[in-house]
Design an enzyme around this catalytic site. Structure first.
Site: not given
Ligand code: NAD
Length: 503
Positions: A277
């Protein structure tokens, strides 16, 4: 898992992105009802857990730290195998759990409240930190164990129960982490893991919020999903802890040490294959050093080792097919007015090799540097999770700050300069929650606040003492021993000053 194993409706296979045919874990995915049931189990267990004295809970956290440390290599190997993170980085990620435990085991003997003077005599005021209740924690898989520990460890320490929904593509790492936590002696039902897809997680969370069995939502993931989760929590009058995406800028001043800046840009742009991120989004370089910087940066990217994450490489494969597909879409955002200065783009294959590396069938991609990016470009404005970095120029520091803030995220940022004045002006103007000076945009420490603003989050902070405000609620108590009803504001002694007095 945790309270009880939930029988999955469908089966998900988590695969090794370096060898996509290899299944690392097979897990059953729960439906919404099973998610809500886990929250009820947690609610039951939380009552007793909250009664365990905080110093004793601190000792449980100490045990978790020891268990993770003793199993660091096998956990790191599993992380490498499941999401393709280079082993050295995976080991660092595991270390972060231990650091987090080291910090919070002591918090069990602090978790201070205050005694506060009252405005009336014979009356004492106090504050207490109370656990919130049940925390539902939903996490991304690019940091499959460290980032969850930023929630789990303080939440448990503060006397909460947790329902953790890890990313599907990091299921094996999550399961291993759960088993290490469980081995610490945590009572049944205090920590629960539920594997579920996004839609069922959302529906399950909604059910649990309606039933009153979730009192805090922690979400780490994309800004798009974070917005939905934040809205849902808001409808139940809760403020979620939202840790979202980033478009992290790096400003390079004319007085910067360019080699240091190149090293920082290479690591934060392409380390973890650009899938942090806090990964570098756009380099904003002063026009007077642009050509020199781009030439050195492009050379460094061309020479960087991409390959088997078990070897000494800058980056391994992308996390999972979902991320490879999305990344290929970001590559289509490259426009005719852009110049790709890093060589080949796209997937590394026999037909598109990187030196003598042909990708070995894995999800490996060439690192891409795109020069000539403009502030209206999608590449400039949106997170591009993966190995692609834009470059643009500026003429004054004010302009650089304005460009750095333009995309509207606000997670991490960096400036390379040898002039303290520039560093402090940048710090003051940048909207990011985290600022690096002469360091890359990546690299959190367990005892500094972590989190973002704007599209990167709602201002919540993790780590250190700051996260305690996410997992506790302040309770104020007043105790009057005067034996009469003393009314605040009304029964307060007044000392009359002579405000007309002059020297
Ligand atoms: P994502 O938003 O697709 O998924 C994250 C989590 O949410 C997963 O467990 C997923 O199954 C769940 N999810 C998906 N749709 C959902 C919904 N409608 N309701 C509830 N839960 C749901 O993210 P990703 O693609 O897996 O991860 C990458 C993203 O995460 C990037 O944007 C990255 O920058 C961000 N990230 C942020 C941090 C931080 O601390 N700011 C850290 C790591 C990753």
């Amino acid at each position: 898992m945790g309270g009880k194993d939930t029988a999955g409706e469908s089966v998900y296979e988590s695969t090794n992105p370096a060898r996509p045919g290899e299944v690392v874990a097979r897990v059953g995915l729960a439906d919404a009802a099973a998610f809500a049931a886990a929250c009820r189990t947690a609610k039951e267990a939380q009552r007793e857990w909250a009664k365990v004295p905080a110093p004793v809970r601190g000792r449980v956290i100490a045990s978790i730290g020891r268990l993770v440390e003793a199993n660091a290599e096998s956990l790191a190997r599993l992380v490498t195998r499941e999401i393709g993170k280079p082993y050295a980085e995976a080991l660092g990620e595991v270390r972060e759990i231990v650091d987090t435990c080291d910090f919070f085991l002591g918090e069990g003997r602090r978790l201070y409240g205050q005694t506060v003077p009252s405005e009336m005599p014979d009356k004492n005021l106090f504050t207490f930190r109370n656990p919130v209740g049940v925390a539902a924690v939903i996490t991304a898989g690019n940091f499959p164990v460290a980032v969850p520990s930023w929630y789990l460890v303080p939440a448990l320490l503060c006397g909460n129960a947790v329902v953790w929904k890890p990313a599907e593509y990091a299921a094996a790492s999550a399961e291993a982490m759960y088993r290490l936590f469980a081995a610490s002696g945590l009572p049944d039902g205090v920590l629960n893991v539920v594997f579920a897809d996004g839609a069922q997680t959302f529906a399950g969370l909604e059910l649990a919020l309606e039933e009153g069995s979730v009192h805090k939502v922690g979400f780490t993931g994309s800004s798009e999903v974070g917005r939905k989760v934040g809205e849902l929590a808001g409808r139940h009058l809760q403020s979620a802890c939202l840790e979202l995406g980033g478009k992290n800028p790096m400003v390079i001043m004319p007085d910067a040490e360019l080699d240091l800046a190149v090293e920082g840009a290479l690591f934060s742009g392409f380390g973890t294959a650009g899938q942090r991120c806090t990964s570098l989004g756009t380099v904003i370089v002063h026009e007077s050093v642009h050509d020199e910087f781009v030439e050195r940066f492009a050379r460094a990217a061309r020479e960087a080792r991409i390959g088997d994450p078990e070897q000494d490489v800058l980056a391994g494969p992308l996390l999972d097919q979902k991320f490879a597909d999305r990344y290929e879409e970001y590559l289509t955002w490259i426009q005719p007015h852009h110049q790709v200065v890093s060589g080949s783009t796209g997937k590394i294959t026999k037909d598109n090799p990187r030196g003598d590396f042909d990708g070995d069938g894995g999800l490996y991609y060439h690192p891409v540097i795109v020069d000539g990016v403009r502030p209206g470009d999608r590449l400039f404005l949106e997170e591009t999770f993966g190995p692609i970095v834009g470059v643009t120029t500026f003429t004054s520091l004010d302009e650089a700050v304005e460009l750095a803030n333009r995309p509207g995220y606000g997670l991490s940022s960096s400036i390379y300069t040898t002039d303290p004045k520039h560093a402090f002006r940048f710090r003051e103007g940048i909207s990011a929650g985290m600022v690096s000076v002469n360091n890359s945009t990546s690299g959190a420490e367990a005892h500094l606040p972590f989190g973002g603003n704007g599209k990167s989050g709602n201002g919540s902070r993790q780590s250190g003492v700051w996260v305690l405000d996410q997992f506790t609620r302040w309770q104020a108590m007043n105790w009057d021993f005067s034996g009469r009803l003393q009314k605040a504001q009304m029964d307060v002694a007044e000392i009359v000053p002579d405000l007309e007095f002059r020297l």
